[in-house]
Design a protein around this motif. Structure first.
Motif, mmCIF file in Angstrom:
data_model
loop_
_atom_site.group_PDB
_atom_site.id
_atom_site.type_symbol
_atom_site.label_atom_id
_atom_site.label_comp_id
_atom_site.label_asym_id
_atom_site.label_seq_id
_atom_site.Cartn_x
_atom_site.Cartn_y
_atom_site.Cartn_z
ATOM 1 N N LYS A 2 34.742 -3.624 19.367
ATOM 2 C CA LYS A 2 34.392 -3.942 20.693
ATOM 3 C C LYS A 2 33.742 -5.835 19.800
ATOM 4 C CE LYS A 2 32.493 -0.558 23.104
ATOM 5 N NZ LYS A 2 31.921 -0.292 24.746
ATOM 6 N N VAL A 3 34.335 -6.609 21.028
ATOM 7 C CA VAL A 3 33.572 -8.210 20.670
ATOM 8 C C VAL A 3 33.155 -8.375 22.001
ATOM 9 C CG1 VAL A 3 34.771 -10.449 20.896
ATOM 10 C CG2 VAL A 3 35.699 -8.351 19.676
ATOM 11 N N LYS A 4 31.707 -9.341 21.770
ATOM 12 C CA LYS A 4 31.111 -9.303 22.766
ATOM 13 C C LYS A 4 30.679 -10.878 23.194
ATOM 14 C CE LYS A 4 26.144 -9.503 24.159
ATOM 15 N NZ LYS A 4 24.384 -8.582 23.819
ATOM 16 N N ILE A 5 31.465 -11.544 24.250
ATOM 17 C CA ILE A 5 31.554 -13.341 24.419
ATOM 18 C C ILE A 5 29.775 -13.083 24.376
ATOM 19 C CG2 ILE A 5 32.478 -14.716 25.530
ATOM 20 C CD1 ILE A 5 34.758 -12.299 25.788
ATOM 21 N N LEU A 6 29.658 -14.873 23.792
ATOM 22 C CA LEU A 6 27.962 -14.623 24.166
ATOM 23 C C LEU A 6 27.819 -16.317 24.542
ATOM 24 C CD1 LEU A 6 26.642 -14.242 20.685
ATOM 25 C CD2 LEU A 6 26.198 -12.601 22.438
ATOM 26 N N ASN A 7 29.303 -16.956 24.507
ATOM 27 C CA ASN A 7 29.345 -18.578 25.640
ATOM 28 C C ASN A 7 31.310 -18.860 25.658
ATOM 29 O OD1 ASN A 7 26.251 -18.967 25.414
ATOM 30 N ND2 ASN A 7 27.314 -20.188 23.597
ATOM 31 N N TRP A 8 31.086 -19.007 27.094
ATOM 32 C CA TRP A 8 32.498 -19.396 27.608
ATOM 33 C C TRP A 8 32.249 -20.775 28.494
ATOM 34 C CZ3 TRP A 8 35.094 -17.622 32.508
ATOM 35 C CH2 TRP A 8 36.656 -18.365 32.699
ATOM 36 N N HIS A 9 33.213 -21.232 28.121
ATOM 37 C CA HIS A 9 33.176 -22.522 28.897
ATOM 38 C C HIS A 9 34.677 -22.776 30.211
ATOM 39 C CE1 HIS A 9 29.721 -23.658 27.697
ATOM 40 N NE2 HIS A 9 29.791 -23.280 26.129
ATOM 41 N N ALA A 10 34.631 -22.803 30.480
ATOM 42 C CA ALA A 10 35.702 -22.103 31.287
ATOM 43 C C ALA A 10 36.185 -24.218 31.406
ATOM 44 C CB ALA A 10 35.755 -21.526 32.804
ATOM 45 N N VAL A 11 37.798 -24.639 32.141
ATOM 46 C CA VAL A 11 38.500 -26.153 32.259
ATOM 47 C C VAL A 11 39.303 -25.969 32.460
ATOM 48 C CG1 VAL A 11 39.354 -26.874 31.004
ATOM 49 C CG2 VAL A 11 37.642 -26.375 29.611
ATOM 50 N N ALA A 12 39.369 -26.273 33.917
ATOM 51 C CA ALA A 12 40.674 -26.555 35.109
ATOM 52 C C ALA A 12 41.155 -27.719 35.193
ATOM 53 C CB ALA A 12 40.117 -25.623 36.102
ATOM 54 N N SER A 13 42.374 -27.729 35.716
ATOM 55 C CA SER A 13 42.269 -28.904 35.916
ATOM 56 C C SER A 13 43.499 -28.604 37.250
ATOM 57 C CB SER A 13 43.677 -29.255 35.456
ATOM 58 O OG SER A 13 44.484 -28.747 34.885
ATOM 59 N N TRP A 14 43.523 -29.750 38.312
ATOM 60 C CA TRP A 14 44.204 -30.212 39.557
ATOM 61 C C TRP A 14 45.555 -31.091 39.659
ATOM 62 C CZ3 TRP A 14 44.473 -33.943 42.263
ATOM 63 C CH2 TRP A 14 43.704 -35.220 42.407
ATOM 64 N N THR A 15 46.263 -30.679 40.266
ATOM 65 C CA THR A 15 47.090 -32.106 40.447
ATOM 66 C C THR A 15 48.019 -31.676 42.122
ATOM 67 O OG1 THR A 15 49.533 -30.447 40.120
ATOM 68 C CG2 THR A 15 48.549 -31.704 38.221
ATOM 69 N N TRP A 16 48.157 -33.022 42.492
ATOM 70 C CA TRP A 16 48.566 -32.391 44.165
ATOM 71 C C TRP A 16 49.976 -32.137 43.855
ATOM 72 C CZ3 TRP A 16 45.670 -33.894 48.306
ATOM 73 C CH2 TRP A 16 44.232 -34.648 47.290
ATOM 74 N N ASP A 17 50.154 -31.278 45.062
ATOM 75 C CA ASP A 17 51.433 -30.770 44.806
ATOM 76 C C ASP A 17 52.851 -31.862 46.150
ATOM 77 O OD1 ASP A 17 53.777 -29.113 45.012
ATOM 78 O OD2 ASP A 17 52.764 -27.617 46.525
ATOM 79 N N ALA A 18 53.500 -32.689 45.322
ATOM 80 C CA ALA A 18 54.383 -33.711 45.712
ATOM 81 C C ALA A 18 55.049 -33.925 45.231
ATOM 82 C CB ALA A 18 52.843 -35.597 45.420
ATOM 83 N N GLN A 19 56.271 -34.515 46.023
ATOM 84 C CA GLN A 19 58.015 -34.524 44.928
ATOM 85 C C GLN A 19 57.696 -35.694 44.040
ATOM 86 O OE1 GLN A 19 60.232 -35.384 48.326
ATOM 87 N NE2 GLN A 19 60.499 -32.856 49.402
#
Length: 87
Positions: A2-19
């Protein structure tokens, strides 16, 4: 094993849905903001016209206001159709 995750840092990005990738008026990327704003996002949203062209809100408002004094109905700066915000 088993692996125990001690820290997790999520990263996200966004973009506009334009042509397009850039505003047709100011030529600034949609991932950024218009020349009048400091930060992209809620303060500088994208808006679409009935013709499906997209612009920064501030850019198209300036364009529409400048067109009101010259013509009876403002036109899209890209295709010259009568400008109407997409519903």
């Amino acid at each position: 094993m088993k692996v125990k995750i001690l820290n997790w840092h999520a990263v996200a990005s966004w973009t506009w849905d334009a042509q397009d990738e850039a505003c047709g008026i100011c030529r600034m990327a949609f991932d950024g903001c218009c020349p009048d704003c400091k930060f992209p996002g809620d303060d500088c949203p994208l808006v679409w016209g009935a013709c499906n062209h997209s612009f920064h809100l501030h850019c198209i408002l300036k364009w529409v206001n400048s067109q009101n004094s010259q013509t009876s109905q403002p036109h899209c700066p890209m295709c010259r159709r009568e400008w109407q915000f997409k519903a």
